[in-house]
Design an enzyme around this catalytic site. Sequence first.
Site, short mmCIF file in Angstrom:
data_model
loop_
_atom_site.label_atom_id
_atom_site.label_comp_id
_atom_site.label_asym_id
_atom_site.label_seq_id
_atom_site.Cartn_x
_atom_site.Cartn_y
_atom_site.Cartn_z
N ASN A 1 -10.24 -0.30 -0.54
CA ASN A 1 -8.78 -0.24 -0.48
C ASN A 1 -8.22 -0.88 -1.75
O ASN A 1 -8.29 -2.10 -1.92
CB ASN A 1 -8.31 -0.99 0.78
CG ASN A 1 -6.80 -0.96 0.94
OD1 ASN A 1 -6.07 -0.56 0.04
ND2 ASN A 1 -6.33 -1.40 2.09
N HIS B 1 -3.46 7.11 2.04
CA HIS B 1 -3.85 5.76 1.63
C HIS B 1 -5.24 5.48 2.18
O HIS B 1 -5.56 5.85 3.31
CB HIS B 1 -2.84 4.74 2.17
CG HIS B 1 -3.26 3.33 1.95
ND1 HIS B 1 -3.61 2.85 0.71
CD2 HIS B 1 -3.43 2.29 2.81
CE1 HIS B 1 -3.95 1.58 0.81
NE2 HIS B 1 -3.85 1.22 2.08
N CYS C 1 0.82 -1.23 0.00
CA CYS C 1 0.00 0.00 0.00
C CYS C 1 0.85 1.27 0.00
O CYS C 1 0.33 2.36 -0.27
CB CYS C 1 -0.95 0.00 1.19
SG CYS C 1 -2.07 -1.38 1.15
O1 UT7 Z 1 -4.01 -1.27 3.40
C1 UT7 Z 1 -3.13 -2.11 4.09
C2 UT7 Z 1 -3.24 -1.97 5.50
N1 UT7 Z 1 -4.46 -2.49 5.99
C3 UT7 Z 1 -5.14 -1.80 6.89
O2 UT7 Z 1 -4.79 -0.70 7.18
C4 UT7 Z 1 -6.34 -2.46 7.54
C5 UT7 Z 1 -6.27 -2.28 9.03
N2 UT7 Z 1 -7.33 -2.91 9.77
C6 UT7 Z 1 -8.63 -2.51 9.74
O3 UT7 Z 1 -8.99 -1.62 8.98
C7 UT7 Z 1 -9.60 -3.11 10.71
O4 UT7 Z 1 -8.90 -3.82 11.70
C8 UT7 Z 1 -10.65 -4.05 10.07
C9 UT7 Z 1 -11.62 -3.23 9.25
C10 UT7 Z 1 -9.95 -5.08 9.17
C11 UT7 Z 1 -11.44 -4.79 11.15
O5 UT7 Z 1 -12.01 -3.87 12.05
P1 UT7 Z 1 -11.88 -4.11 13.63
O6 UT7 Z 1 -12.67 -3.06 14.29
O7 UT7 Z 1 -10.42 -4.17 13.94
O8 UT7 Z 1 -12.62 -5.49 13.81
P2 UT7 Z 1 -12.04 -6.85 14.40
O9 UT7 Z 1 -11.05 -7.45 13.48
O10 UT7 Z 1 -11.67 -6.61 15.82
O11 UT7 Z 1 -13.34 -7.73 14.39
C12 UT7 Z 1 -14.42 -7.44 15.25
C13 UT7 Z 1 -15.49 -8.48 15.02
C14 UT7 Z 1 -14.95 -9.91 15.02
O12 UT7 Z 1 -15.91 -10.72 15.67
P3 UT7 Z 1 -15.66 -11.24 17.18
O13 UT7 Z 1 -14.39 -12.05 17.09
O14 UT7 Z 1 -15.50 -9.99 18.00
O15 UT7 Z 1 -16.89 -12.02 17.46
C15 UT7 Z 1 -14.92 -10.29 13.56
O16 UT7 Z 1 -15.11 -11.67 13.33
O17 UT7 Z 1 -16.09 -8.29 13.74
C16 UT7 Z 1 -16.09 -9.52 13.03
N3 UT7 Z 1 -15.99 -9.25 11.61
C17 UT7 Z 1 -17.06 -8.99 10.84
N4 UT7 Z 1 -18.37 -8.93 11.10
C18 UT7 Z 1 -19.21 -8.64 10.11
C19 UT7 Z 1 -14.87 -9.17 10.85
N5 UT7 Z 1 -15.19 -8.87 9.58
C20 UT7 Z 1 -16.55 -8.77 9.55
C21 UT7 Z 1 -17.46 -8.47 8.54
N6 UT7 Z 1 -18.79 -8.41 8.86
N7 UT7 Z 1 -17.09 -8.23 7.26
#
Ligand code: UT7
Length: 332
Positions: free
Chosen positions: A286, A256, A115
């Site tokens: 993204n 980004h 990225c």
């Molecule tokens: O470009 C390269 C660099 N990449 C980035 O900068 C991405 C960085 N990361 C992020 O943007 C965020 O961490 C995410 C958008 C990927 C995830 O957001 P988060 O607030 O960190 O969520 P999480 O990973 O802590 O997940 C929270 C919950 C989980 O469920 P449990 O374990 O708490 O029951 C996930 O399983 O949300 C769940 N979850 C979803 N639920 C509905 C994960 N993806 C989804 C989804 N729909 N698509």
Amino acid sequence: MHAARAQVVAVGSALPERRLSNAELAARLDTSDEWIVSRTGIRERRVCEPGQGLITLAEPAARRCLEKAGVAADTLDGIIVATITGDMVMPATANLLQHRLGAARAWAFDLLNACNGFVAALANAATWIESGRAKRILVVGGDVMSSLIDWKDRNTCVLFGDGCGAVLVEAGSADGNGIIGFELHSDGGPASELCVPCSGSAMPPTAEALARGDHFLKQNGKMVFTHAVRRMAEVATSLMRTHGLGAADVDLVVPHQANLRIIEPTAERIGVPMSKVVVNLDRLGNTTAATIPLALADAEADGRLRPGSRVLLVAFGGGLTWGALYMKWGRG
Ligand code: UT7
């Protein structure tokens, strides 16, 4: 002072036709529009048809850029394509582009910096031009992320999209518009937190690896998120300090586009209001190396990016890798 300053004089972009909305994803996965919008800011993304390579976007993006600049392809000295999803590992997509454009004199290579790829490629082009070894370089940032995504993995597939942007970098006068400074960083320690395990010599594509889905992108979202918020603000602040810049010296921040919840605290930490920040991830998701040139193209189209605009680019991605670049846009 360098003999020449690298001026970024035009931008072109290309997107696949197909729009993929959150509602469509929610119809086939355990996710919802509400979750995706509130956790990321993304509403829809563009996706290529299966088997549609990056060159199908890179060529029109490059042609539009050259046309806007009023420059013939056979006057290019070099082409750099920043991507992690080139048409093939070999040859470089930059070579395919060089041939399609008829850029007969240009050297061409791909640059792999995830990225942060576009910022790294632009910094690279600036260095060639400041050294006097090149006068005109086409810098492309593009990715077909749909080819790396497990469409059954809700943790990753909702985040990414496909697209490509291109800018033309030219030698200009040493005290005119152009790239004033940049800063690049890497930390390979947490490399496995954002990677594609089966994509090179360490794990060739055996039937077992493919059956495990190791050819798909894997991400520890939370960990990458924490690093992104910290590093993007850090590198932007550091670059501004090096060049004695305050928030008032920035007309436009082009970050980004991974997550609105990363962009907003970055802007806050560097003291720039969101009204000066270009955001298009709601429509495009993204697109990895393409996010910044696509956002530059949008800002130019809506009149926010004009010759002389003072622009701060800032990116973070897999590697880990991050960087920032400050420039005055356009010829002059
Ligand atoms: O470009 C390269 C660099 N990449 C980035 O900068 C991405 C960085 N990361 C992020 O943007 C965020 O961490 C995410 C958008 C990927 C995830 O957001 P988060 O607030 O960190 O969520 P999480 O990973 O802590 O997940 C929270 C919950 C989980 O469920 P449990 O374990 O708490 O029951 C996930 O399983 O949300 C769940 N979850 C979803 N639920 C509905 C994960 N993806 C989804 C989804 N729909 N698509």
